[in-house]
Design a protein around this motif. Structure first.
Motif, PDB file in Angstrom:
ATOM      1  N   MET A   2      10.961  -8.563  -0.484  1.00 24.56           N
ATOM      2  CA  MET A   2      10.736  -7.842  -1.374  1.00 24.56           C
ATOM      3  C   MET A   2      10.132  -8.606  -2.591  1.00 24.56           C
ATOM      4  O   MET A   2      10.681  -9.587  -3.048  1.00 24.56           O
ATOM      5  CB  MET A   2      11.881  -6.950  -1.943  1.00 24.56           C
ATOM      6  CG  MET A   2      11.635  -5.974  -3.196  1.00 24.56           C
ATOM      7  SD  MET A   2      12.938  -5.783  -4.257  1.00 24.56           S
ATOM      8  CE  MET A   2      12.480  -7.149  -5.283  1.00 24.56           C
ATOM      9  N   HIS A   3       8.810  -8.147  -2.932  1.00 24.69           N
ATOM     10  CA  HIS A   3       8.025  -9.212  -4.134  1.00 24.69           C
ATOM     11  C   HIS A   3       8.529  -8.561  -5.265  1.00 24.69           C
ATOM     12  O   HIS A   3       8.630  -7.555  -5.596  1.00 24.69           O
ATOM     13  CB  HIS A   3       6.588  -8.980  -3.805  1.00 24.69           C
ATOM     14  CG  HIS A   3       5.843  -9.423  -4.984  1.00 24.69           C
ATOM     15  ND1 HIS A   3       5.555 -10.536  -4.455  1.00 24.69           N
ATOM     16  CD2 HIS A   3       5.355  -9.133  -5.887  1.00 24.69           C
ATOM     17  CE1 HIS A   3       4.649 -11.260  -5.794  1.00 24.69           C
ATOM     18  NE2 HIS A   3       4.464 -10.254  -6.710  1.00 24.69           N
ATOM     19  N   PHE A   4       8.622  -9.366  -6.223  1.00 23.27           N
ATOM     20  CA  PHE A   4       8.762  -9.251  -7.889  1.00 23.27           C
ATOM     21  C   PHE A   4       8.099 -10.116  -8.326  1.00 23.27           C
ATOM     22  O   PHE A   4       7.689 -11.222  -8.197  1.00 23.27           O
ATOM     23  CB  PHE A   4      10.328  -9.240  -8.201  1.00 23.27           C
ATOM     24  CG  PHE A   4      10.897 -10.500  -8.059  1.00 23.27           C
ATOM     25  CD1 PHE A   4      10.891 -11.584  -8.717  1.00 23.27           C
ATOM     26  CD2 PHE A   4      11.795 -11.013  -6.539  1.00 23.27           C
ATOM     27  CE1 PHE A   4      11.405 -12.925  -8.531  1.00 23.27           C
ATOM     28  CE2 PHE A   4      12.161 -12.027  -6.478  1.00 23.27           C
ATOM     29  CZ  PHE A   4      12.126 -13.022  -7.384  1.00 23.27           C
ATOM     30  N   GLU A   5       7.666  -9.781  -9.628  1.00 20.78           N
ATOM     31  CA  GLU A   5       7.118 -10.305 -10.777  1.00 20.78           C
ATOM     32  C   GLU A   5       7.206  -9.926 -12.073  1.00 20.78           C
ATOM     33  O   GLU A   5       6.972  -8.489 -12.383  1.00 20.78           O
ATOM     34  CB  GLU A   5       5.535 -10.344 -10.392  1.00 20.78           C
ATOM     35  CG  GLU A   5       4.485 -11.186 -11.638  1.00 20.78           C
ATOM     36  CD  GLU A   5       3.265 -11.384 -10.901  1.00 20.78           C
ATOM     37  OE1 GLU A   5       2.864 -10.931  -9.996  1.00 20.78           O
ATOM     38  OE2 GLU A   5       2.660 -12.257 -11.518  1.00 20.78           O
ATOM     39  N   THR A   6       7.695 -10.648 -13.000  1.00 20.11           N
ATOM     40  CA  THR A   6       7.871  -9.947 -14.179  1.00 20.11           C
ATOM     41  C   THR A   6       7.540 -11.550 -15.274  1.00 20.11           C
ATOM     42  O   THR A   6       7.074 -12.379 -14.573  1.00 20.11           O
ATOM     43  CB  THR A   6       9.289  -9.722 -14.834  1.00 20.11           C
ATOM     44  OG1 THR A   6       9.893 -10.944 -14.982  1.00 20.11           O
ATOM     45  CG2 THR A   6       9.861  -8.781 -13.781  1.00 20.11           C
TER      46      THR A   6
ATOM     47  N   PRO B   1      13.786  -8.172 -10.863  1.00 21.36           N
ATOM     48  CA  PRO B   1      14.344  -7.009 -10.482  1.00 21.36           C
ATOM     49  C   PRO B   1      15.012  -7.367  -8.800  1.00 21.36           C
ATOM     50  O   PRO B   1      14.689  -6.801  -7.992  1.00 21.36           O
ATOM     51  CB  PRO B   1      13.401  -5.976 -10.342  1.00 21.36           C
ATOM     52  CG  PRO B   1      12.316  -6.935 -10.187  1.00 21.36           C
ATOM     53  CD  PRO B   1      12.317  -7.723 -10.829  1.00 21.36           C
ATOM     54  N   VAL B   2      15.930  -8.315  -9.041  1.00 21.20           N
ATOM     55  CA  VAL B   2      16.623  -8.504  -7.665  1.00 21.20           C
ATOM     56  C   VAL B   2      17.616  -7.440  -7.150  1.00 21.20           C
ATOM     57  O   VAL B   2      17.766  -7.141  -6.114  1.00 21.20           O
ATOM     58  CB  VAL B   2      17.458 -10.185  -7.627  1.00 21.20           C
ATOM     59  CG1 VAL B   2      18.247 -10.374  -6.582  1.00 21.20           C
ATOM     60  CG2 VAL B   2      16.141 -10.962  -7.822  1.00 21.20           C
ATOM     61  N   PHE B   3      18.338  -6.979  -8.201  1.00 24.24           N
ATOM     62  CA  PHE B   3      19.367  -5.881  -7.973  1.00 24.24           C
ATOM     63  C   PHE B   3      18.788  -4.765  -8.803  1.00 24.24           C
ATOM     64  O   PHE B   3      18.342  -4.881  -9.952  1.00 24.24           O
ATOM     65  CB  PHE B   3      20.447  -6.096  -8.682  1.00 24.24           C
ATOM     66  CG  PHE B   3      21.486  -7.577  -8.329  1.00 24.24           C
ATOM     67  CD1 PHE B   3      22.154  -7.232  -6.947  1.00 24.24           C
ATOM     68  CD2 PHE B   3      21.253  -8.771  -8.663  1.00 24.24           C
ATOM     69  CE1 PHE B   3      22.883  -8.438  -6.552  1.00 24.24           C
ATOM     70  CE2 PHE B   3      21.788 -10.019  -8.210  1.00 24.24           C
ATOM     71  CZ  PHE B   3      22.526  -9.557  -7.007  1.00 24.24           C
TER      72      PHE B   3
ATOM     73  N   LYS C  78      10.791  -0.687 -16.856  1.00 22.65           N
ATOM     74  CA  LYS C  78      11.121   0.003 -15.399  1.00 22.65           C
ATOM     75  C   LYS C  78      10.612  -1.078 -14.363  1.00 22.65           C
ATOM     76  O   LYS C  78      11.596  -1.303 -13.412  1.00 22.65           O
ATOM     77  CB  LYS C  78      10.107   1.013 -15.272  1.00 22.65           C
ATOM     78  CG  LYS C  78      10.353   1.869 -14.053  1.00 22.65           C
ATOM     79  CD  LYS C  78       9.830   3.045 -14.069  1.00 22.65           C
ATOM     80  CE  LYS C  78       8.815   3.744 -13.026  1.00 22.65           C
ATOM     81  NZ  LYS C  78       9.369   3.560 -11.761  1.00 22.65           N
ATOM     82  N   GLU C  79       9.657  -2.008 -14.534  1.00 21.62           N
ATOM     83  CA  GLU C  79       9.340  -2.874 -13.575  1.00 21.62           C
ATOM     84  C   GLU C  79      10.754  -3.954 -13.561  1.00 21.62           C
ATOM     85  O   GLU C  79      10.850  -4.554 -12.570  1.00 21.62           O
ATOM     86  CB  GLU C  79       8.017  -3.853 -14.147  1.00 21.62           C
ATOM     87  CG  GLU C  79       6.914  -3.050 -13.579  1.00 21.62           C
ATOM     88  CD  GLU C  79       5.746  -3.545 -14.273  1.00 21.62           C
ATOM     89  OE1 GLU C  79       5.812  -4.996 -14.563  1.00 21.62           O
ATOM     90  OE2 GLU C  79       4.568  -2.747 -14.380  1.00 21.62           O
ATOM     91  N   ILE C  80      11.034  -4.489 -14.866  1.00 22.14           N
ATOM     92  CA  ILE C  80      11.976  -5.299 -14.883  1.00 22.14           C
ATOM     93  C   ILE C  80      13.206  -5.032 -14.315  1.00 22.14           C
ATOM     94  O   ILE C  80      14.250  -5.938 -13.553  1.00 22.14           O
ATOM     95  CB  ILE C  80      12.382  -5.964 -16.252  1.00 22.14           C
ATOM     96  CG1 ILE C  80      10.790  -6.415 -16.848  1.00 22.14           C
ATOM     97  CG2 ILE C  80      13.620  -6.831 -16.503  1.00 22.14           C
ATOM     98  CD1 ILE C  80      11.095  -6.856 -18.442  1.00 22.14           C
ATOM     99  N   THR C  81      13.618  -3.818 -14.496  1.00 25.77           N
ATOM    100  CA  THR C  81      14.962  -3.307 -13.950  1.00 25.77           C
ATOM    101  C   THR C  81      14.868  -2.897 -12.191  1.00 25.77           C
ATOM    102  O   THR C  81      15.743  -3.006 -11.478  1.00 25.77           O
ATOM    103  CB  THR C  81      15.550  -2.134 -14.625  1.00 25.77           C
ATOM    104  OG1 THR C  81      14.357  -0.725 -14.500  1.00 25.77           O
ATOM    105  CG2 THR C  81      15.918  -2.149 -15.891  1.00 25.77           C
TER     106      THR C  81
ATOM    107  N   PHE D  29      11.555 -18.360  -5.573  1.00 23.31           N
ATOM    108  CA  PHE D  29      10.873 -18.522  -6.865  1.00 23.31           C
ATOM    109  C   PHE D  29       9.597 -19.176  -6.670  1.00 23.31           C
ATOM    110  O   PHE D  29       9.715 -20.585  -6.619  1.00 23.31           O
ATOM    111  CB  PHE D  29      11.583 -18.787  -8.010  1.00 23.31           C
ATOM    112  CG  PHE D  29      12.262 -17.632  -8.635  1.00 23.31           C
ATOM    113  CD1 PHE D  29      12.228 -16.898  -9.491  1.00 23.31           C
ATOM    114  CD2 PHE D  29      13.879 -17.825  -8.267  1.00 23.31           C
ATOM    115  CE1 PHE D  29      13.148 -16.053 -10.066  1.00 23.31           C
ATOM    116  CE2 PHE D  29      14.779 -16.930  -8.714  1.00 23.31           C
ATOM    117  CZ  PHE D  29      14.344 -15.812  -9.479  1.00 23.31           C
ATOM    118  N   THR D  30       8.330 -18.629  -7.122  1.00 24.44           N
ATOM    119  CA  THR D  30       7.181 -19.465  -7.098  1.00 24.44           C
ATOM    120  C   THR D  30       6.895 -19.721  -8.536  1.00 24.44           C
ATOM    121  O   THR D  30       5.912 -20.518  -8.735  1.00 24.44           O
ATOM    122  CB  THR D  30       6.079 -18.713  -6.443  1.00 24.44           C
ATOM    123  OG1 THR D  30       5.725 -17.263  -6.818  1.00 24.44           O
ATOM    124  CG2 THR D  30       6.218 -18.697  -4.795  1.00 24.44           C
TER     125      THR D  30
END
Length: 382
Positions: free
Chosen positions: A133-137, A113-115, A318-321, A231-232
């Motif tokens: 902004m942290h994200f994780e999928t 979910p960068v955008f 929802k998380e991915i978007t 990206f980690t």
DNA sequence: ATGCACACGACCTAGTTATG
DNA sequence: CATAACTAGGTCGTGTGCAT
């Protein structure tokens, strides 16, 4: 390109040489692209169709003398920038060849979910103590630094990607905007460049050039240039050679243009990681389909486009978007989006479960592209 | 000087999202 | 669920550099 044509009469052999190189690289790139598409499940027939569609932009249009009006400013600046590239090439700073963009979009960015859909102002709530902004999928984990990005910004990026013109190969430090090879600084690296105007981006997106859209779009380009993604973890085979110690970071675009307020010409450079994604690990996002969708629809579509068959819970989707909607609302927009996607023949789907004992699950698969494009153009026609 | 083709601000509308 | 608040995106009119 235009510079090529212009300088052809009476110019160095070196230029003609590079033209030949351009042609060769063209063919190589084409073959590779075709292979990718086949692997993604497109039929050979459709691949040929896509190739036929991917015509280079008309080079003469922008700079043909009799068409110069006020836009001459932009056109001239673009011409100058292109000339600089040729000079760089002559000096041996880098080599360059033309590319045929074809709606490629980095798969990894489609699955993270960068955008995000929604209002930019609401997104600040997600920032961590580093204002990132942290994200994780399932596909990647990391952080995004810089201004919040919305689907609007993603449209901007798609337009920029669709308008890119050349690839430069050489040592990173000698590029128009110096960059570092992600793995080894001494090694040759690839960047791609785009010369364009805000108006052209708007046009690409099917919008008019007038109105306040102009300013908003420019602001959007600036935002894109201000973002760094770290990206980690990334499940992306294309990045294996690049990732050292498991993590890497990249900008989305570099803005080479200096004076944005005065000059409307944008000179954009795509960093090496983006180029890598765009040639080795991309998803095909059809703008014809995208145009029918709302922001949430676009976010959902981009993710689904990165997979041939999909089977995902609404919660994960929802998380991915990166949607900020309450779940209830998100379910509603998902249903609405899927309905639209099905009605234009892009996919077939089902949503199972009751959301209580059994979670809601979206299942389905993309349909052959032909149907989609026909339905889309039919819709556009009326 | 004149017209072209674009840049850009003011203002309007339809549709989306937030809120009580 | 109704309605307020926002936002995208349009139209229109004016400004402006350049070629003619």
């Amino acid at each position: 390109m235009s510079t090529t044509a212009k300088h052809q009469q009476g110019t160095p052999i070196a230029l003609l040489d590079s033209l030949e190189k351009i042609q060769q690289k063209f063919e190589q790139k084409k073959a590779r692209q075709a292979q990718q598409l086949l692997e993604q499940g497109y039929t050979p027939e459709l691949v040929r169709e896509l190739e036929a569609e991917a015509k280079p932009r008309d080079p003469g249009k922008k700079v043909s003398p009799h068409k110069l009006g006020r836009g001459a400013t932009s056109a001239r600046l673009i011409e100058q920038a292109q000339l600089q590239l040729f000079e760089g090439e002559q000096r041996g700073d880098f080599k360059q060849f033309n590319i045929e963009p074809n709606s490629e979009y980095p798969s990894l960015l489609a699955r993270v979910p960068v955008f995000a859909p929604g209002q930019r102002s609401k997104m600040a709530a997600r920032l961590d103590k580093d204002l990132a902004m942290h994200f994780e999928t399932g596909w990647g984990k990391g952080r995004k630094f810089g201004p919040p990005l919305t689907i609007y910004d993603e449209d901007t990026l798609l337009a920029i990607l669709g308008l890119r013109q050349r690839q430069l190969v050489g040592v990173g430090s000698k590029m128009p905007m110096p960059v570092m090879h992600p793995g080894n600084p001494a090694e040759e690296t690839n960047v791609q460049v785009v010369f364009t105007t805000i108006g052209e981006i708007q046009e690409f997106l099917g919008l008019t050039k007038g109105g306040s859209g102009h300013n908003r779009r420019l602001a959007s380009v600036k935002r894109l240039a201000g973002v760094v993604i770290e990206f980690t973890r990334a499940s992306d085979p294309a990045m294996n050679s690049v990732i050292k110690g498991g993590s890497f970071s990249t900008k989305i675009i570099d803005l080479v243009t200096q004076d944005l307020e005065k000059e409307s010409c944008l000179y954009i450079q795509l960093p090496p990681v983006m180029v890598k994604w765009l040639s080795h690990s991309y998803t095909y996002i059809e703008m014809d389909v995208r145009r029918h969708l709302t922001d949430h629809g676009k976010a959902i579509h981009k993710f689904l486009a990165s997979q041939r068959n999909f089977n995902v819970t609404i919660e994960k989707l929802k998380e991915i978007t990166g949607s900020l909607l309450p779940k209830r609302e998100f379910v509603r927009v998902t249903r609405q989006t899927m309905k639209t996607l099905q009605s234009i023949g892009w996919c077939e789907y089902s949503i199972d479960g009751n959301g209580r004992s059994k979670p809601l699950v979206l299942k389905g698969s993309r349909l052959p592209r032909r149907g989609a494009s026909q339905a889309a153009s039919r819709d556009l026609a009326k």
